[in-house]
Enzyme design. Structure first.
Site, PDB file in Angstrom:
ATOM      1  N   GLY A  13       0.829  -1.207   0.000  1.00  0.00           N
ATOM      2  CA  GLY A  13       0.000   0.000   0.000  1.00  0.00           C
ATOM      3  C   GLY A  13       0.861   1.254   0.000  1.00  0.00           C
ATOM      4  O   GLY A  13       2.097   1.185  -0.059  1.00  0.00           O
ATOM      5  N   GLN A  14       0.179   2.407   0.117  1.00  0.00           N
ATOM      6  CA  GLN A  14       0.895   3.693   0.011  1.00  0.00           C
ATOM      7  C   GLN A  14       1.989   3.826   1.076  1.00  0.00           C
ATOM      8  O   GLN A  14       3.105   4.240   0.781  1.00  0.00           O
ATOM      9  CB  GLN A  14      -0.100   4.854   0.151  1.00  0.00           C
ATOM     10  CG  GLN A  14       0.523   6.203  -0.174  1.00  0.00           C
ATOM     11  CD  GLN A  14      -0.297   7.394   0.293  1.00  0.00           C
ATOM     12  OE1 GLN A  14      -1.225   7.249   1.086  1.00  0.00           O
ATOM     13  NE2 GLN A  14       0.041   8.565  -0.188  1.00  0.00           N
ATOM     14  N   ASP A  36       1.625  -9.048   1.485  1.00  0.00           N
ATOM     15  CA  ASP A  36       0.394  -8.373   1.063  1.00  0.00           C
ATOM     16  C   ASP A  36      -0.466  -9.395   0.345  1.00  0.00           C
ATOM     17  O   ASP A  36       0.044 -10.417  -0.130  1.00  0.00           O
ATOM     18  CB  ASP A  36       0.723  -7.184   0.125  1.00  0.00           C
ATOM     19  CG  ASP A  36      -0.397  -6.133   0.114  1.00  0.00           C
ATOM     20  OD1 ASP A  36      -1.509  -6.474  -0.304  1.00  0.00           O
ATOM     21  OD2 ASP A  36      -0.149  -5.001   0.533  1.00  0.00           O
ATOM     22  N   TYR A 144     -14.530   3.885   8.704  1.00  0.00           N
ATOM     23  CA  TYR A 144     -13.069   3.897   8.850  1.00  0.00           C
ATOM     24  C   TYR A 144     -12.680   4.542  10.184  1.00  0.00           C
ATOM     25  O   TYR A 144     -11.888   3.990  10.948  1.00  0.00           O
ATOM     26  CB  TYR A 144     -12.504   4.683   7.663  1.00  0.00           C
ATOM     27  CG  TYR A 144     -11.021   4.931   7.680  1.00  0.00           C
ATOM     28  CD1 TYR A 144     -10.107   3.874   7.634  1.00  0.00           C
ATOM     29  CD2 TYR A 144     -10.523   6.232   7.699  1.00  0.00           C
ATOM     30  CE1 TYR A 144      -8.730   4.124   7.617  1.00  0.00           C
ATOM     31  CE2 TYR A 144      -9.162   6.478   7.668  1.00  0.00           C
ATOM     32  CZ  TYR A 144      -8.271   5.425   7.630  1.00  0.00           C
ATOM     33  OH  TYR A 144      -6.925   5.675   7.603  1.00  0.00           O
ATOM     34  N   LYS A 148     -10.865   2.867  13.385  1.00  0.00           N
ATOM     35  CA  LYS A 148      -9.580   3.359  13.893  1.00  0.00           C
ATOM     36  C   LYS A 148      -9.680   3.699  15.381  1.00  0.00           C
ATOM     37  O   LYS A 148      -8.771   3.398  16.148  1.00  0.00           O
ATOM     38  CB  LYS A 148      -9.106   4.579  13.082  1.00  0.00           C
ATOM     39  CG  LYS A 148      -8.611   4.214  11.681  1.00  0.00           C
ATOM     40  CD  LYS A 148      -7.374   3.330  11.750  1.00  0.00           C
ATOM     41  CE  LYS A 148      -6.887   2.837  10.408  1.00  0.00           C
ATOM     42  NZ  LYS A 148      -5.846   1.814  10.491  1.00  0.00           N
TER      43      LYS A 148
END
Ligand code: AKB
Length: 316
Positions: A13-14, A36, A144, A148
């Site tokens: 991912g980023q 991943d 999200y 979190k």
């Protein structure tokens, strides 16, 4: 103490790509196993071991931990804010179940440390939006954000109940040129640089004066490693630390780009992500991170813009 061996879950991912490369520099290539569900990212190829692992497949994670003698896990797999609103149950499953299973595994296998990222998405419309403090009203409005904030509470619980050394940061929007973001509300601030170079124009999905906290990826990676390397007595918050660098709007990032590309133009077509952005802080007070483990950012909007445009032009 045995030599550290790190497993990164969600390495393509980023954040994962750049964090894997940085940790391989800090340790050695073979001490950092990237994994991943996706195919190995181009930039990781040839830099160290790679495994295909689904973050929610705890059997596969546990087998790897045992077989490879893993001492630390960085769990980065997640669905971000915009994708989360399209697939709420999937986002909850990926974001929460992977964390809970890895926290359990951490206790069972006596892992030295776990890293898990949180986000400014934990804050909601009832939070003070300017200089949002470390401790404040927290009522997230996205799946999200809910995942979190729940995750932060679970991390704190495992630390207090079992002494598990779990560390976490509330990242702002992250801007990078090596690996692409996906499914976030802050992604416009990456897309805009690509489009500025390709077409000299960009249509922003957030309105012109939408201010959000942002950070260049180099700062985020350095901050993450500094947090993880800090002596345990400096980690005074077991909820994720606020982390901040800059705050800007689409109009301001466009003006910064125009200093390099004078013909660049921006237009605005806000979509469902506007509501998410409007529920988040505009700027963050990260004095706890600065005081506890000496966090300091290096990139502001001007320095980041020059670096992004230069790197994207040379690495096409
Ligand atoms: C998103 O936009 O969803 C993420 C974040 C702020 O956590 N970049």
């Amino acid at each position: 103490m045995k030599q550290e061996k790190i497993l990164i879950v969600g390495a393509c991912g980023q954040i994962g790509v750049e964090l894997t490369l940085a940790l391989r520099k800090q340790y050695s290539n073979n001490q950092v196993i990237a994994s991943d569900i996706r195919e190995e990212h181009e930039l990781l190829k040839g830099t160290g071991p790679y495994l295909t692992i689904n973050a929610t497949d705890i059997k596969a994670v546990a087998e790897t931990v045992q077989k490879e003698g893993i001492t630390q896990i960085y769990l980065l797999a997640a669905l971000l804010s915009a994708t989360g609103e399209k697939m709420p149950m999937k986002a909850w499953d990926i974001n929460m179940n992977s964390l809970l299973q890895i926290l359990e595994l951490g206790v069972e296998q006596k892992l030295h440390k776990i890293y898990w990222p949180s986000s400014i998405a934990v804050f909601g419309t009832t939070t003070p939006r300017q200089d949002t403090p470390q401790k404040t009203i927290v009522e997230p409005t996205t799946v999200y954000g809910i995942s979190k904030y729940s995750g932060e509470l679970w991390c704190q619980y495992y630390q207090k109940r079992w002494g598990l050394d779990v560390r976490s940061l509330r990242y702002p929007g992250l801007i990078s040129w090596k690996s692409a973001p996906g499914g976030g509300t802050t992604d416009y601030a990456v897309e805009i640089y690509h489009e500025a170079l390709k077409q000299q124009k960009y249509t922003s999905f957030l309105s012109e004066n939408t201010y959000l906290p942002m950070m260049y990826m180099d700062d985020a990676i350095r901050g993450t490693i500094e947090l993880m390397e800090a002596p345990i007595e400096q980690i005074k918050s077991r909820m994720a630390y606020n982390l901040s660098a800059m705050s800007f709007s689409p109009k301001e990032i466009a003006a910064a780009i125009q200093q390099h590309i004078p013909d660049f133009t921006i237009s605005y077509a806000p979509d469902f992500r506007q509501q998410i952005a409007d529920s988040w802080p505009q700027s963050i007070d990260d004095s706890a991170a600065r005081n506890d483990w000496n966090w300091k950012h290096e990139f502001d909007l001007q320095k980041m813009t020059a670096t992004m445009l230069e790197n994207l032009s040379t690495h096409k």
